[in-house]
Design a protein around this motif. Structure first.
Motif, PDB file in Angstrom:
ATOM      1  N   PRO A   1     -50.519 -81.521 -41.758  1.00 46.63           N
ATOM      2  CA  PRO A   1     -50.834 -82.885 -42.192  1.00 46.63           C
ATOM      3  C   PRO A   1     -50.531 -83.936 -41.129  1.00 46.63           C
ATOM      4  N   VAL A   2     -49.527 -83.690 -40.288  1.00 50.20           N
ATOM      5  CA  VAL A   2     -49.235 -84.627 -39.201  1.00 50.20           C
ATOM      6  C   VAL A   2     -50.388 -84.651 -38.205  1.00 50.20           C
ATOM      7  N   GLU A   3     -50.946 -83.474 -37.911  1.00 57.55           N
ATOM      8  CA  GLU A   3     -52.088 -83.376 -36.992  1.00 57.55           C
ATOM      9  C   GLU A   3     -53.291 -84.138 -37.559  1.00 57.55           C
ATOM     10  N   ILE A   4     -53.531 -83.991 -38.846  1.00 62.76           N
ATOM     11  CA  ILE A   4     -54.656 -84.693 -39.486  1.00 62.76           C
ATOM     12  C   ILE A   4     -54.431 -86.199 -39.452  1.00 62.76           C
ATOM     13  N   ALA A   5     -53.193 -86.637 -39.731  1.00 56.75           N
ATOM     14  CA  ALA A   5     -52.888 -88.071 -39.727  1.00 56.75           C
ATOM     15  C   ALA A   5     -53.013 -88.655 -38.326  1.00 56.75           C
ATOM     16  N   ASP A   6     -52.548 -87.912 -37.290  1.00 61.95           N
ATOM     17  CA  ASP A   6     -52.678 -88.402 -35.912  1.00 61.95           C
ATOM     18  C   ASP A   6     -54.145 -88.571 -35.525  1.00 61.95           C
TER      19      ASP A   6
ATOM     20  N   MET B   1     -60.590 -85.148 -38.959  1.00 59.21           N
ATOM     21  CA  MET B   1     -60.284 -83.735 -38.719  1.00 59.21           C
ATOM     22  C   MET B   1     -60.137 -83.007 -40.044  1.00 59.21           C
ATOM     23  N   GLY B   2     -60.897 -81.966 -40.222  1.00 60.28           N
ATOM     24  CA  GLY B   2     -60.801 -81.190 -41.447  1.00 60.28           C
ATOM     25  C   GLY B   2     -59.554 -80.323 -41.464  1.00 60.28           C
ATOM     26  N   LEU B   3     -59.256 -79.812 -42.659  1.00 58.72           N
ATOM     27  CA  LEU B   3     -58.065 -78.979 -42.822  1.00 58.72           C
ATOM     28  C   LEU B   3     -58.165 -77.699 -41.982  1.00 58.72           C
ATOM     29  N   GLY B   4     -59.345 -77.075 -41.978  1.00 57.73           N
ATOM     30  CA  GLY B   4     -59.511 -75.826 -41.232  1.00 57.73           C
ATOM     31  C   GLY B   4     -59.281 -76.007 -39.746  1.00 57.73           C
ATOM     32  N   ARG B   5     -59.778 -77.110 -39.194  1.00 58.01           N
ATOM     33  CA  ARG B   5     -59.600 -77.356 -37.756  1.00 58.01           C
ATOM     34  C   ARG B   5     -58.122 -77.595 -37.432  1.00 58.01           C
ATOM     35  N   ALA B   6     -57.435 -78.340 -38.293  1.00 56.18           N
ATOM     36  CA  ALA B   6     -56.013 -78.609 -38.076  1.00 56.18           C
ATOM     37  C   ALA B   6     -55.196 -77.323 -38.147  1.00 56.18           C
ATOM     38  N   VAL B   7     -55.538 -76.455 -39.106  1.00 53.75           N
ATOM     39  CA  VAL B   7     -54.827 -75.177 -39.233  1.00 53.75           C
ATOM     40  C   VAL B   7     -55.048 -74.325 -37.986  1.00 53.75           C
ATOM     41  N   ALA B   8     -56.274 -74.311 -37.469  1.00 52.21           N
ATOM     42  CA  ALA B   8     -56.571 -73.514 -36.278  1.00 52.21           C
ATOM     43  C   ALA B   8     -55.804 -74.035 -35.064  1.00 52.21           C
TER      44      ALA B   8
ATOM     45  N   ILE C   1     -45.024 -75.306 -19.890  1.00 54.03           N
ATOM     46  CA  ILE C   1     -46.279 -74.978 -19.200  1.00 54.03           C
ATOM     47  C   ILE C   1     -46.970 -73.791 -19.865  1.00 54.03           C
ATOM     48  N   LEU C   2     -46.199 -72.738 -20.143  1.00 55.59           N
ATOM     49  CA  LEU C   2     -46.783 -71.558 -20.785  1.00 55.59           C
ATOM     50  C   LEU C   2     -47.287 -71.876 -22.181  1.00 55.59           C
ATOM     51  N   HIS C   3     -46.516 -72.682 -22.910  1.00 49.63           N
ATOM     52  CA  HIS C   3     -46.941 -73.049 -24.266  1.00 49.63           C
ATOM     53  C   HIS C   3     -48.230 -73.862 -24.231  1.00 49.63           C
ATOM     54  N   SER C   4     -48.301 -74.846 -23.332  1.00 46.64           N
ATOM     55  CA  SER C   4     -49.481 -75.716 -23.265  1.00 46.64           C
ATOM     56  C   SER C   4     -50.725 -74.946 -22.843  1.00 46.64           C
ATOM     57  N   LEU C   5     -50.595 -74.144 -21.776  1.00 47.79           N
ATOM     58  CA  LEU C   5     -51.761 -73.402 -21.290  1.00 47.79           C
ATOM     59  C   LEU C   5     -52.177 -72.305 -22.266  1.00 47.79           C
ATOM     60  N   GLY C   6     -51.194 -71.617 -22.865  1.00 46.03           N
ATOM     61  CA  GLY C   6     -51.530 -70.586 -23.852  1.00 46.03           C
ATOM     62  C   GLY C   6     -52.202 -71.164 -25.073  1.00 46.03           C
ATOM     63  N   MET C   7     -51.675 -72.285 -25.550  1.00 45.87           N
ATOM     64  CA  MET C   7     -52.269 -72.960 -26.700  1.00 45.87           C
ATOM     65  C   MET C   7     -53.691 -73.427 -26.385  1.00 45.87           C
ATOM     66  N   ALA C   8     -53.890 -74.004 -25.202  1.00 49.92           N
ATOM     67  CA  ALA C   8     -55.224 -74.467 -24.809  1.00 49.92           C
ATOM     68  C   ALA C   8     -56.206 -73.305 -24.729  1.00 49.92           C
ATOM     69  N   ALA C   9     -55.773 -72.179 -24.166  1.00 52.91           N
ATOM     70  CA  ALA C   9     -56.662 -71.018 -24.036  1.00 52.91           C
ATOM     71  C   ALA C   9     -57.081 -70.489 -25.398  1.00 52.91           C
ATOM     72  N   LEU C  10     -56.156 -70.404 -26.331  1.00 54.95           N
ATOM     73  CA  LEU C  10     -56.496 -69.911 -27.665  1.00 54.95           C
ATOM     74  C   LEU C  10     -57.442 -70.867 -28.383  1.00 54.95           C
ATOM     75  N   ARG C  11     -57.207 -72.158 -28.244  1.00 59.93           N
ATOM     76  CA  ARG C  11     -58.087 -73.138 -28.902  1.00 59.93           C
ATOM     77  C   ARG C  11     -59.490 -73.109 -28.307  1.00 59.93           C
ATOM     78  N   LEU C  12     -59.576 -73.021 -26.988  1.00 63.47           N
ATOM     79  CA  LEU C  12     -60.896 -72.942 -26.351  1.00 63.47           C
ATOM     80  C   LEU C  12     -61.632 -71.673 -26.778  1.00 63.47           C
ATOM     81  N   LEU C  13     -60.894 -70.563 -26.873  1.00 63.18           N
ATOM     82  CA  LEU C  13     -61.506 -69.308 -27.307  1.00 63.18           C
ATOM     83  C   LEU C  13     -62.017 -69.425 -28.731  1.00 63.18           C
ATOM     84  N   TRP C  14     -61.207 -70.029 -29.599  1.00 62.27           N
ATOM     85  CA  TRP C  14     -61.578 -70.101 -31.012  1.00 62.27           C
ATOM     86  C   TRP C  14     -62.734 -71.079 -31.249  1.00 62.27           C
TER      87      TRP C  14
END
Length: 273
Positions: A18-23, A31-38, A82-95
């Motif tokens: 919900p914080v992601e949706i509010a931001d 932003m829909g719920l599904g996108r925020a969950v992903a 750095i690892l968290h940011s790049l790993g998170m970005a890679a997964l989001r781009l893939l999805w």
């Protein structure tokens, strides 16, 4: 332990969605719920992958051993972020881009990495706190289940049973021989015992109580429900708090001498005023 962390990360993710949706709404984005969950799912999945690394850092450089170890953990936030940011970005781009065909961008700029770093400082601190608290609770549970702290350990092993002079410890697919005489101290860590040998640590699958019974009682003594020390490696004992004492070893490490184990310690090394 994995179940506890899975539940904790699931709760964190549920709170962050919900914080992601509010931001997004504050920036005019619907932003829909599904996108925020992903998006949050990708972030928390990377955190779960990095969590064993945080455990390793705390076992290799425990905060309770030396004040200087805090600097190591502060510095560790940088590669963690750095690892968290790049790993998170890679997964989001893939999805989003590769699998769903939607548009998603993660600009790797100093501003974006700085924004993620500010959040990761808090994240690392909270994860470290969880590691320390859960390890402490698990060690207490193990010690309570194994033996009452007021019951003295056996004076000697059964007659005819030789005392081990070395342990074979598996590390990176090979057996490393650790001389018992070189062990400075041993600590309980869940279902494992951690051997501290100089600046190195070795894990063996054994309870601290079981391992204590296999060692020479004239050389190794229980000083805390989670610690056994090699009496030959002790260089200083000083009063601390609440009747406990503080033991300093040749390696520079410091461990607690609980007042409940003071009698055992003084049987081998009497403390005189």
């Amino acid at each position: 332990m994995p179940a506890i962390w899975a539940a904790a990360l699931a709760i964190s993710m549920a709170a962050r969605v919900p914080v992601e949706i509010a931001d997004a709404a504050r920036h005019g984005i619907d932003m829909g719920l599904g996108r925020a969950v992903a998006m949050e799912g990708a972030s928390h999945l990377v955190v779960a992958v990095l969590l064993p690394g945080i455990y390793w850092l705390h076992r290799r450089w425990p905060l309770a051993d030396r004040p200087g170890n805090m600097a190591i953990h502060i510095a560790a936030v940088v590669p963690y972020s750095i690892l968290h940011s790049l790993g998170m970005a890679a997964l989001r781009l893939l999805w989003f881009n590769a699998l769903l065909g939607e548009s998603y961008r993660f600009p790797v700029t100093l501003d974006r990495l700085g924004y993620e770093f500010a959040k990761d400082v808090i994240s690392y601190a909270m994860l470290s706190g969880g590691v320390l608290v859960l390890s402490h609770l698990l060690a207490r549970k193990q010690a309570t289940a194994a033996v009452s702290v007021d019951v003295p350990a056996a004076d000697s092993p059964p007659t005819g049973v030789p005392l081990p002079e070395r342990f074979a410890v598996r590390r990176k697919g090979r057996e490393v021989m650790v001389e018992v005489a070189d062990i400075d101290w041993i600590e309980a860590s869940g279902n494992y015992a951690v051997l501290h040998v100089g600046d190195e640590t070795f894990e063996i699958r054994s309870s601290l109580t079981k391992l204590e019974g296999e060692l020479d009682p004239k050389r190794f003594v229980r000083v805390h429900k989670s610690h056994v020390v090699n009496i030959a490696r002790v260089v200083e004992v000083t009063p601390w708090v609440s009747g406990d004492w503080r033991i300093r070893l040749q390696s520079g490490a410091e461990v607690n001498l609980s007042r409940r184990y003071r009698q055992r310690f003084e049987a081998l090394a009497p403390v005189r005023a």
